[in-house]
Design a protein around this motif. Structure first.
Motif, PDB file in Angstrom:
ATOM      1  N   VAL A 154       4.417  28.363 -30.545  1.00 25.41           N
ATOM      2  CA  VAL A 154       4.694  29.025 -29.266  1.00 25.41           C
ATOM      3  C   VAL A 154       6.070  28.563 -28.807  1.00 25.41           C
ATOM      4  CG1 VAL A 154       3.979  29.286 -26.870  1.00 25.41           C
ATOM      5  CG2 VAL A 154       2.254  29.093 -28.672  1.00 25.41           C
ATOM      6  N   ALA A 155       6.901  29.500 -28.350  1.00 27.31           N
ATOM      7  CA  ALA A 155       8.253  29.169 -27.884  1.00 27.31           C
ATOM      8  C   ALA A 155       8.414  29.591 -26.427  1.00 27.31           C
ATOM      9  CB  ALA A 155       9.301  29.854 -28.756  1.00 27.31           C
ATOM     10  N   ILE A 156       8.834  28.662 -25.590  1.00 21.26           N
ATOM     11  CA  ILE A 156       9.042  28.907 -24.167  1.00 21.26           C
ATOM     12  C   ILE A 156      10.542  28.803 -23.874  1.00 21.26           C
ATOM     13  CG2 ILE A 156       8.496  28.185 -21.823  1.00 21.26           C
ATOM     14  CD1 ILE A 156       6.089  29.187 -23.400  1.00 21.26           C
ATOM     15  N   LYS A 157      11.116  29.847 -23.290  1.00 19.87           N
ATOM     16  CA  LYS A 157      12.537  29.833 -22.959  1.00 19.87           C
ATOM     17  C   LYS A 157      12.805  28.895 -21.785  1.00 19.87           C
ATOM     18  CE  LYS A 157      16.335  32.806 -21.396  1.00 19.87           C
ATOM     19  NZ  LYS A 157      16.757  34.192 -21.067  1.00 19.87           N
ATOM     20  N   LEU A 158      13.767  27.992 -21.963  1.00 22.85           N
ATOM     21  CA  LEU A 158      14.147  27.069 -20.906  1.00 22.85           C
ATOM     22  C   LEU A 158      15.497  27.424 -20.285  1.00 22.85           C
ATOM     23  CD1 LEU A 158      13.198  23.654 -22.581  1.00 22.85           C
ATOM     24  CD2 LEU A 158      11.810  25.056 -21.044  1.00 22.85           C
ATOM     25  N   ALA A 159      16.415  27.932 -21.106  1.00 22.68           N
ATOM     26  CA  ALA A 159      17.754  28.271 -20.636  1.00 22.68           C
ATOM     27  C   ALA A 159      18.446  29.071 -21.731  1.00 22.68           C
ATOM     28  CB  ALA A 159      18.554  27.007 -20.301  1.00 22.68           C
ATOM     29  N   THR A 160      19.687  29.466 -21.488  1.00 26.38           N
ATOM     30  CA  THR A 160      20.465  30.191 -22.494  1.00 26.38           C
ATOM     31  C   THR A 160      21.679  29.375 -22.906  1.00 26.38           C
ATOM     32  OG1 THR A 160      21.710  31.362 -20.784  1.00 26.38           O
ATOM     33  CG2 THR A 160      19.749  32.455 -21.671  1.00 26.38           C
ATOM     34  N   ASN A 161      22.223  29.722 -24.056  1.00 26.85           N
ATOM     35  CA  ASN A 161      23.369  29.016 -24.601  1.00 26.85           C
ATOM     36  C   ASN A 161      24.245  29.997 -25.364  1.00 26.85           C
ATOM     37  OD1 ASN A 161      24.844  26.528 -25.443  1.00 26.85           O
ATOM     38  ND2 ASN A 161      24.178  27.192 -27.466  1.00 26.85           N
ATOM     39  N   GLN A 162      25.505  29.621 -25.544  1.00 27.86           N
ATOM     40  CA  GLN A 162      26.420  30.413 -26.364  1.00 27.86           C
ATOM     41  C   GLN A 162      27.367  29.478 -27.090  1.00 27.86           C
ATOM     42  OE1 GLN A 162      29.060  33.238 -24.351  1.00 27.86           O
ATOM     43  NE2 GLN A 162      28.608  34.742 -25.933  1.00 27.86           N
ATOM     44  N   ARG A 163      27.769  29.862 -28.284  1.00 27.24           N
ATOM     45  CA  ARG A 163      28.747  29.101 -29.061  1.00 27.24           C
ATOM     46  C   ARG A 163      30.128  29.706 -28.868  1.00 27.24           C
ATOM     47  NH1 ARG A 163      28.355  24.399 -32.493  1.00 27.24           N
ATOM     48  NH2 ARG A 163      26.198  24.178 -33.140  1.00 27.24           N
ATOM     49  N   ASP A 267      18.689  31.540 -26.876  1.00 27.30           N
ATOM     50  CA  ASP A 267      17.841  30.738 -26.000  1.00 27.30           C
ATOM     51  C   ASP A 267      17.757  29.272 -26.416  1.00 27.30           C
ATOM     52  OD1 ASP A 267      17.271  33.010 -24.544  1.00 27.30           O
ATOM     53  OD2 ASP A 267      15.438  33.455 -25.668  1.00 27.30           O
ATOM     54  N   ILE A 268      17.622  28.423 -25.411  1.00 28.15           N
ATOM     55  CA  ILE A 268      17.194  27.042 -25.597  1.00 28.15           C
ATOM     56  C   ILE A 268      15.690  27.036 -25.364  1.00 28.15           C
ATOM     57  CG2 ILE A 268      17.369  24.678 -24.734  1.00 28.15           C
ATOM     58  CD1 ILE A 268      20.206  25.415 -23.774  1.00 28.15           C
ATOM     59  N   LEU A 269      14.930  26.585 -26.348  1.00 27.32           N
ATOM     60  CA  LEU A 269      13.483  26.778 -26.348  1.00 27.32           C
ATOM     61  C   LEU A 269      12.717  25.458 -26.391  1.00 27.32           C
ATOM     62  CD1 LEU A 269      13.437  29.527 -29.126  1.00 27.32           C
ATOM     63  CD2 LEU A 269      13.184  29.945 -26.678  1.00 27.32           C
ATOM     64  N   ALA A 270      11.556  25.462 -25.769  1.00 24.96           N
ATOM     65  CA  ALA A 270      10.553  24.427 -25.976  1.00 24.96           C
ATOM     66  C   ALA A 270       9.512  25.012 -26.918  1.00 24.96           C
ATOM     67  CB  ALA A 270       9.910  24.014 -24.661  1.00 24.96           C
ATOM     68  N   VAL A 271       9.211  24.299 -27.993  1.00 21.95           N
ATOM     69  CA  VAL A 271       8.349  24.823 -29.051  1.00 21.95           C
ATOM     70  C   VAL A 271       7.182  23.867 -29.281  1.00 21.95           C
ATOM     71  CG1 VAL A 271       8.256  25.499 -31.485  1.00 21.95           C
ATOM     72  CG2 VAL A 271      10.320  25.948 -30.142  1.00 21.95           C
ATOM     73  N   TYR A 272       5.989  24.439 -29.450  1.00 18.96           N
ATOM     74  CA  TYR A 272       4.826  23.612 -29.776  1.00 18.96           C
ATOM     75  C   TYR A 272       3.843  24.428 -30.621  1.00 18.96           C
ATOM     76  CZ  TYR A 272       2.905  26.148 -25.729  1.00 18.96           C
ATOM     77  OH  TYR A 272       2.509  27.129 -24.846  1.00 18.96           O
ATOM     78  N   PRO A 273       3.008  23.769 -31.418  1.00 14.78           N
ATOM     79  CA  PRO A 273       2.048  24.494 -32.255  1.00 14.78           C
ATOM     80  C   PRO A 273       1.036  25.248 -31.402  1.00 14.78           C
ATOM     81  CG  PRO A 273       2.295  22.223 -32.988  1.00 14.78           C
ATOM     82  CD  PRO A 273       2.968  22.316 -31.659  1.00 14.78           C
ATOM     83  N   GLN A 274       0.629  26.422 -31.888  1.00 13.84           N
ATOM     84  CA  GLN A 274      -0.396  27.177 -31.179  1.00 13.84           C
ATOM     85  C   GLN A 274      -1.695  26.373 -31.143  1.00 13.84           C
ATOM     86  OE1 GLN A 274      -1.030  31.193 -32.391  1.00 13.84           O
ATOM     87  NE2 GLN A 274       1.140  31.708 -32.486  1.00 13.84           N
ATOM     88  N   GLN A 275      -2.324  26.364 -29.984  1.00 14.56           N
ATOM     89  CA  GLN A 275      -3.576  25.638 -29.826  1.00 14.56           C
ATOM     90  C   GLN A 275      -4.365  26.258 -28.682  1.00 14.56           C
ATOM     91  OE1 GLN A 275      -2.438  21.517 -28.461  1.00 14.56           O
ATOM     92  NE2 GLN A 275      -0.423  22.402 -28.847  1.00 14.56           N
ATOM     93  N   ARG A 276      -5.668  26.069 -28.753  1.00 13.14           N
ATOM     94  CA  ARG A 276      -6.542  26.718 -27.781  1.00 13.14           C
ATOM     95  C   ARG A 276      -6.282  26.209 -26.373  1.00 13.14           C
ATOM     96  NH1 ARG A 276     -13.176  27.020 -28.229  1.00 13.14           N
ATOM     97  NH2 ARG A 276     -13.499  28.375 -26.411  1.00 13.14           N
TER      98      ARG A 276
END
Length: 304
Positions: A154-163, A267-276
């Motif tokens: 699961v990925a949750i957007k925290l902010a945006t970024n650009q190079r 996006d800058i993302l927070a990611v974690y494994p899918q879980q119930r």
């Protein structure tokens, strides 16, 4: 001895590959970890693994028992999460991975406020530019910047970024500004590498297509903060993230070029494994970072 701790120790040892590594992750000594395994095998009356100085090998009974133990621990975690999610506090050991420089600048500095609000949580950070395996290596969550995300996560957007390509005003006064991607060949491009000097390309958008320009210069390294310092010292051009240089851009200490070729924001993302049931410690920490990053002017302030 606590049966739960014995089972947890068995799973941790097999997932981390050694008593020492599992003990380090759990915050106990290898001797204590070994005692938990010994107690489990004694209570069960069977050997679960063959241990040597080089490796651990499961017995047939151990392999069967490992699957059962993993299921039990998952059910226990889900039960705890279901209960804790009904309250406004979190508890437990939160293990977080983040890119090295981003983690030092924009993740770890916010841990103290989170721990003050959640005193029953303990946090371990692993700051590395290597993409870790969350499940295999035992992480609760990770911060990712523009990476392709596994569909099982699961990925949750925290902010945006650009190079962007940037350099100091002094560098541009001396060497001029590149007007085209081809012009980069005549500039000292400070490159990032992860493979002992094998330089990575810089990516741009040209005529609607993503193109790669090989970064050529007299300095390269595998540390983003060091590259940032070199660029800030006027030693060459860098391809840097806006989360890292926004304040310097505002002050005029750095200037961007070739903006018309920059890739779109990602996006800058927070990611974690899918879980119930998502543990409260993970959910609360993600919410904590999201609120901080959303504050007006956050990316333009000095690094804490």
């Amino acid at each position: 001895m606590d049966r739960y701790k014995e089972i947890e120790a068995f799973v941790q040892v097999m997932e981390h590959g050694s008593l020492a590594s599992a003990a380090l992750h759990a915050g106990i000594t290898p001797v204590m970890m070994g005692r938990r395994i010994d107690a489990l095998e004694k209570r069960l009356g069977t050997q679960l693994m063959h241990r040597s100085t080089r490796r651990l090998v499961l017995t047939e009974q151990g392999a069967t028992f490992l699957d059962e133990c993993r299921g039990l621990l998952a059910q226990w975690a889900s039960a705890e999460a279901a209960v804790s999610s009904q309250h406004h506090s979190a508890s437990g050991h939160l293990v977080v991975s983040a890119p090295a420089a981003f983690g030092r600048m924009h993740v770890a500095p916010h841990a103290s406020a989170f721990l003050k609000a959640n005193p029953q949580v303990r946090i371990s950070f692993n700051l590395t530019d290597r993409v870790v395996d969350l499940v295999r290596d035992g992480y609760d969550m990770a911060l990712r910047i523009g990476n392709v995300i596994d569909p099982n996560f699961v990925a949750i957007k925290l902010a945006t970024n650009q190079r962007v390509v940037c350099g100091t005003p002094a560098y541009f006064r001396k060497h001029g500004k590149p007007k085209t991607l081809e012009d980069l060949k005549s500039h000292n491009c400070l490159a990032f590498n992860l493979q002992g000097g094998q330089q990575r390309g810089w990516y741009f958008l040209q005529d609607g297509k993503t193109v790669t320009v090989r970064a050529e210069g007299n300095l390269d390294c595998n540390d983003g903060e060091l590259l940032h310092r070199w660029v800030s010292e006027g030693l060459g051009l860098g391809w840097r993230s806006t989360w890292e240089i926004q304040l310097q851009l505002q002050r005029g200490e750095l200037v961007t070029v070739l903006d018309e070729f920059a890739l779109p924001e990602y996006d800058i993302l927070a990611v974690y494994p899918q879980q119930r049931h998502l543990p409260a410690k993970v959910r609360f920490f993600i919410d904590h970072l999201k609120k901080i990053y959303a504050r007006p002017g956050y990316w333009l302030r000095d690094t804490p």
